[in-house]
Design an enzyme around this catalytic site. Sequence first.
Site, PDB file in Angstrom:
ATOM      1  N   SER A   1      11.752  20.008  53.608  1.00  0.00           N
ATOM      2  CA  SER A   1      11.009  19.331  52.532  1.00  0.00           C
ATOM      3  C   SER A   1      10.355  20.369  51.625  1.00  0.00           C
ATOM      4  O   SER A   1       9.918  20.055  50.523  1.00  0.00           O
ATOM      5  CB  SER A   1       9.942  18.398  53.113  1.00  0.00           C
ATOM      6  OG  SER A   1       9.151  19.074  54.072  1.00  0.00           O
TER       7      SER A   1
ATOM      8  N   ASP B   1      13.434  23.688  60.436  1.00  0.00           N
ATOM      9  CA  ASP B   1      14.574  22.870  60.039  1.00  0.00           C
ATOM     10  C   ASP B   1      15.791  23.739  59.769  1.00  0.00           C
ATOM     11  O   ASP B   1      15.676  24.784  59.116  1.00  0.00           O
ATOM     12  CB  ASP B   1      14.230  22.160  58.710  1.00  0.00           C
ATOM     13  CG  ASP B   1      14.141  20.660  58.846  1.00  0.00           C
ATOM     14  OD1 ASP B   1      14.719  20.105  59.789  1.00  0.00           O
ATOM     15  OD2 ASP B   1      13.489  20.051  57.978  1.00  0.00           O
TER      16      ASP B   1
ATOM     17  N   LYS C   1      15.310  22.057  64.249  1.00  0.00           N
ATOM     18  CA  LYS C   1      15.596  20.629  64.034  1.00  0.00           C
ATOM     19  C   LYS C   1      16.856  20.521  63.198  1.00  0.00           C
ATOM     20  O   LYS C   1      17.029  21.293  62.244  1.00  0.00           O
ATOM     21  CB  LYS C   1      14.424  19.953  63.314  1.00  0.00           C
ATOM     22  CG  LYS C   1      14.726  18.504  62.922  1.00  0.00           C
ATOM     23  CD  LYS C   1      13.480  17.743  62.503  1.00  0.00           C
ATOM     24  CE  LYS C   1      13.063  17.922  61.063  1.00  0.00           C
ATOM     25  NZ  LYS C   1      14.079  17.479  60.097  1.00  0.00           N
TER      26      LYS C   1
ATOM     27  N   GLU D   1      19.648  17.590  61.345  1.00  0.00           N
ATOM     28  CA  GLU D   1      20.022  16.224  61.010  1.00  0.00           C
ATOM     29  C   GLU D   1      21.444  15.954  61.495  1.00  0.00           C
ATOM     30  O   GLU D   1      22.280  16.858  61.482  1.00  0.00           O
ATOM     31  CB  GLU D   1      19.945  16.012  59.484  1.00  0.00           C
ATOM     32  CG  GLU D   1      18.554  16.175  58.928  1.00  0.00           C
ATOM     33  CD  GLU D   1      18.472  15.976  57.407  1.00  0.00           C
ATOM     34  OE1 GLU D   1      19.432  15.462  56.810  1.00  0.00           O
ATOM     35  OE2 GLU D   1      17.437  16.348  56.841  1.00  0.00           O
TER      36      GLU D   1
ATOM     37  N   GLU E   1      13.399   8.949  61.202  1.00  0.00           N
ATOM     38  CA  GLU E   1      12.817   8.810  59.856  1.00  0.00           C
ATOM     39  C   GLU E   1      13.303   7.512  59.204  1.00  0.00           C
ATOM     40  O   GLU E   1      14.513   7.254  59.138  1.00  0.00           O
ATOM     41  CB  GLU E   1      13.229  10.021  58.997  1.00  0.00           C
ATOM     42  CG  GLU E   1      12.710   9.935  57.569  1.00  0.00           C
ATOM     43  CD  GLU E   1      12.834  11.241  56.792  1.00  0.00           C
ATOM     44  OE1 GLU E   1      13.273  12.263  57.352  1.00  0.00           O
ATOM     45  OE2 GLU E   1      12.467  11.215  55.593  1.00  0.00           O
TER      46      GLU E   1
HETATM   47  O1  KIV Z   1      11.701  18.343  56.090  1.00  0.00           O
HETATM   48  C1  KIV Z   1      10.769  17.664  56.551  1.00  0.00           C
HETATM   49  O2  KIV Z   1       9.604  17.857  56.231  1.00  0.00           O
HETATM   50  C2  KIV Z   1      11.131  16.610  57.499  1.00  0.00           C
HETATM   51  C3  KIV Z   1      10.222  15.422  57.681  1.00  0.00           C
HETATM   52  C4  KIV Z   1      10.861  14.390  58.486  1.00  0.00           C
HETATM   53  C5  KIV Z   1       8.911  15.676  58.218  1.00  0.00           C
HETATM   54  O3  KIV Z   1      12.157  16.680  58.105  1.00  0.00           O
END
Ligand code: KIV
Length: 276
Positions: free
Chosen positions: A53, A95, A124, A126, A193
């Site tokens: 984000s 991420d 993390k 997706e 999410e």
């Molecule tokens: O990139 C981000 O901030 C996220 C949100 C779900 C918190 O993945």
Amino acid sequence: MSSQTGTSQKMTIHKLAQMKRDGEKIACLTAYDASFARLLEKSGVDVVLVGDSLGMVIQGAETTLPVSVDDMLYHTRCVANGLAGEQGRALLITDMPFLSFTTVEQAVLNAGLFMKQGGAHMVKLEGGADQAETVAALNRNGIPVCAHLGLQPQYVHKIGGYRVQGRDQKSADKMLADALTLQQAGADLMLLECVPELLASEITSALDIPVIGIGASAACDGQILVLYDILDISPGLRPRFSKNFMASADSIEDAIAQYVTAVRQGGFPAAEHVFS
Ligand code: KIV
């Protein structure tokens, strides 16, 4: 090497799993720099996410797609420095940005960079069951993984906008099956999410690993929001699932503390922050 006392206070995947078993809510927030990371650490936040984000709130892009591995590495280092400047208790997640995990080898190399050079404790990513092989490979290499289901902003052009996912039975069944597959592959944490409340609650009960919600359900094991949204300084409209904690706060520290308390005590999310 850290002293035994210092180490034992640190948040770990095992402590997060224990919090789930004990019904203790997990408070998570995003951060992108050392100064905010210090404030988050002081507030006792359990998990800090360097989210992609940052493409939107730091770089001013329209989506998260332009964010690079170098961007994530730079901001991870900044946040790791900030956390270490205080207690260094929070678990730090980075991420995996768009197209940084298209093959298993690429995923392991990039995640390895975030851990070795950035100081991350977990990555993390997706994606659904199609990422199971990558999750398993990261796991084998000692890299903890937070899977991310529901609205996956890196797929914004594929899904045609930012919308709630899993509203029809077929996609709800698929999300639950994906969640179980990713857990089986070795995911240590799950982020949901923009998922209807009932489905989020069902997935939370079905999984042994902790489930962190954003626009999901109060029944999730923890909650996460974008820091700049709770401080009401994000560009554009604040998402409906978020809350401006500055509205009732005397300072940024107070707003963060109010968020942590609200998550711990079950006061956030309220009905207006979740979807049916
Ligand atoms: O990139 C981000 O901030 C996220 C949100 C779900 C918190 O993945």
